[in-house]
Design an enzyme around this catalytic site. Sequence first.
Site, short mmCIF file in Angstrom:
data_model
loop_
_atom_site.label_atom_id
_atom_site.label_comp_id
_atom_site.label_asym_id
_atom_site.label_seq_id
_atom_site.Cartn_x
_atom_site.Cartn_y
_atom_site.Cartn_z
N ARG A 300 89.13 8.63 1.17
CA ARG A 300 89.35 8.71 2.61
C ARG A 300 88.03 8.48 3.33
O ARG A 300 86.98 8.92 2.87
CB ARG A 300 89.89 10.10 3.00
N ASP A 320 97.33 17.87 -6.53
CA ASP A 320 98.46 17.60 -5.66
C ASP A 320 99.77 17.94 -6.36
O ASP A 320 99.84 17.94 -7.59
CB ASP A 320 98.43 16.09 -5.37
N HIS A 448 104.73 19.18 0.20
CA HIS A 448 103.46 18.76 -0.44
C HIS A 448 102.67 20.03 -0.65
O HIS A 448 102.66 20.89 0.23
CB HIS A 448 102.55 17.94 0.48
#
Length: 573
Positions: A300, A320, A448
């Site tokens: 990112r 994740d 998530h």
Amino acid sequence: MSEENNLKAMRHSASHVMAEAVLSIFPDAKFAIGPAIEDGFYYDFDLPRTLTPDDLPVIEKKMGEIVKADLPFKHREISKAEAKKLFSDQPYKLELIEEIADDKVGVYEQGNFIDLCRGPHVKSTGEIKAFKLTSIAGAYWRGDEHNAMLQRIYGVAFGSQKELDDYLARLEEAKKRDHRKLGKELDLFIIPEEIGGGLVIYTPKGGRIRTAAEDFWRQEHYANGYEILYTPHIGLSKLWEKSGHLDFYKDDMYAPMTIDEQEYYLKPMNCPFHMLAYKSQLRSYRDLPLRWAELGTVYRYERSGVLSGLMRVRGFTQDDAHIICTPEQMNSEVSEVLRFSLYMLNTFGFKDFKVYLSTRPSDAIGDEKRWEDAQEALRRVIEENKLKYEVDEGGGAFYGPKIDIKIEDALGREWQATTIQFDFNEPERFDMVYVGADGKEHRPYMIHRALLGAWERFFGLLIEHYAGAFPTWLAPVQVKIIPVADRHNEQAKKVAAELKGRGIRVETDYRSERMNLKIRQAQMEKIPYMVVIGDKEAADNTVSVRKRSGEQLPVQPLTSFIEIVTAEIDSKE
Ligand SMILES: [Zn+2]
Ligand SMILES: [Zn+2]
């Protein structure tokens, strides 16, 4: 004024005093801005030469004189035209004046210094009780790297000398724990400029720690009903259009690369890949819940100015997972994921955290009833776990409410570890369905979650939390073997082989140095156990053990020492 506002006014006043001191030393100084910040203040200057740490005591001394003179802060309102004349040789102030909508502007004056300023200030410089200049840094005008690079001086200011001294002592302690400093001393990682900012290389010892943590993470995920996926690092632009990332997240993504005349993007998130895995088969309610995890490395964009050690990087590995479930399962899944998160954080030694619940923003998408239910589920599990929390009303993402768990670093700054987020967007975009007991298609819930957050940031927090003295299960070297003299090397080798055979991470110091020096070195490396082998130990196949804490264990057979170490590793304490 409240005490807090008073302190703020005092800190801001200290920045004006610092500016006056700098003006007396550099009559041509150009002034940018000088706000109060947490614990202190700064001022950005454009100066004819680069400051060095030696300048700080000189500026401080001058500030001391201005404080002692107890000069009043005088406020005036003047017209914009007057202000432009007054600051005609101050280009940064002129730029600020241009942007003021009012035709009156406020100025504050003390001694020989006048500043464009809304205030508030304390009455006079004598009210600035205790201050110290702490550092110099480069800062772009308005934080924009296309603008001039200015010099920023940071200072701290408190209501009493004692508070200042306490603060400075805490800062000293925090410096000792700084993960960037310890990372270098203990040789755990590097962030070389040659690769580009915010990209981390784990050196062997850091690699050992990460491996130990990841092994534990995988084992716990399988034990808790998760499956582990592996996904690519790049994907077609079409995929990121479908997922919405190119609509909502493009500024955080890197520019695309063209392969066979098609555009690919480096992944900023793992979600779309998991969605495709879900869609690869027809799913029935009997298949749910699905808990799919991945140690997914993402990239990112972060502005170079905000990159900071391991805490803020450009490439990182998230722990994740996506949980896909039916509405009936949603409550128990949320409860389970929070329990799992607390268990993981606790095992890594964190007991204190801040919990935040972020609710529906005004631009939310998705069914209102689902939002309500999801928020209620999140709130209930926090309360069931008796966690103190703050509600960030309207602070959720547009696609769903969330729980964030934040951990403080050595300086008391909060960083996000766990995040548990509902998503009402992607299941729509990917048209995710399952076949219910009624034979009809239904939309599943999707969550998530990342428990540790980004491994890089979590590693930084771990280093600071333990001040580099990792618990035995994480320590890169668990046992250092120290032969007293060269004639004990043979036995040392034998002991090392046996420990290694039991999965214990060992290093042997074969150098012909004095034993005390070798012990001191192992101590500096913060190794949990030091095993000394001399004549007696070599003859009896025993070990003399010293712990990192300085505690000496009784001389004992090697087998009993192995039991102690393996039990400690298994306990993860
Ligand atoms: Zn001011
Ligand atoms: Zn996701």
